[in-house]
Write an enzyme that holds these catalytic residues in place. Structure first.
Site, short mmCIF file in Angstrom:
data_model
loop_
_atom_site.label_atom_id
_atom_site.label_comp_id
_atom_site.label_asym_id
_atom_site.label_seq_id
_atom_site.Cartn_x
_atom_site.Cartn_y
_atom_site.Cartn_z
N ILE A 233 40.74 -85.07 -41.46
CA ILE A 233 41.63 -86.34 -40.83
C ILE A 233 42.94 -85.00 -41.22
CG2 ILE A 233 42.95 -88.28 -42.27
CD1 ILE A 233 40.77 -88.93 -41.80
N HIS A 234 44.08 -85.00 -40.07
CA HIS A 234 44.57 -84.13 -40.06
C HIS A 234 45.76 -85.94 -39.48
CE1 HIS A 234 43.91 -85.19 -35.18
NE2 HIS A 234 42.99 -84.65 -35.80
N ALA A 235 46.72 -85.27 -38.69
CA ALA A 235 48.04 -86.27 -38.83
C ALA A 235 48.31 -87.40 -37.63
CB ALA A 235 49.27 -84.92 -37.92
#
Length: 91
Positions: A13-15
């Site tokens: 889960i990144h930006a």
């Protein structure tokens, strides 16, 4: 209400996916939404909170909703998780 997911996205889960989750949570003004992982709970209405969980592929994430629209909010968040290929429901 709560539902647990296993992160399946190679990048975790990144930006970009965190933004999708935060935007979805913010649509439900009468419901509090939280993300919980590794013993840490953060509000789902803060991008920095979500990113601070450091979710990687294989991590377990529990989404929690409380309030008037908790069922709808949880379903919308699940739709983002599954629809974006971020995670699968951990039965």
């Amino acid at each position: 209400m709560e539902k647990t997911f296993k992160i399946v996205d190679e990048d975790g889960i990144h930006a970009r996916p965190a933004t999708a989750l935060v935007n979805t949570a913010n649509k439900f003004k009468s419901t509090e939404s939280f993300a919980e992982a590794n013993g840490k709970r953060v509000t789902l209405k803060s991008i920095l909170g979500v990113l601070s969980l450091g979710l990687e592929k294989g991590s377990t994430l529990t989404l929690i909703t409380q309030g008037e629209e908790e069922a709808a909010a949880l379903q919308a968040l699940e739709d983002v998780m599954v629809g974006e290929g971020l995670g699968e429901v951990n039965a």
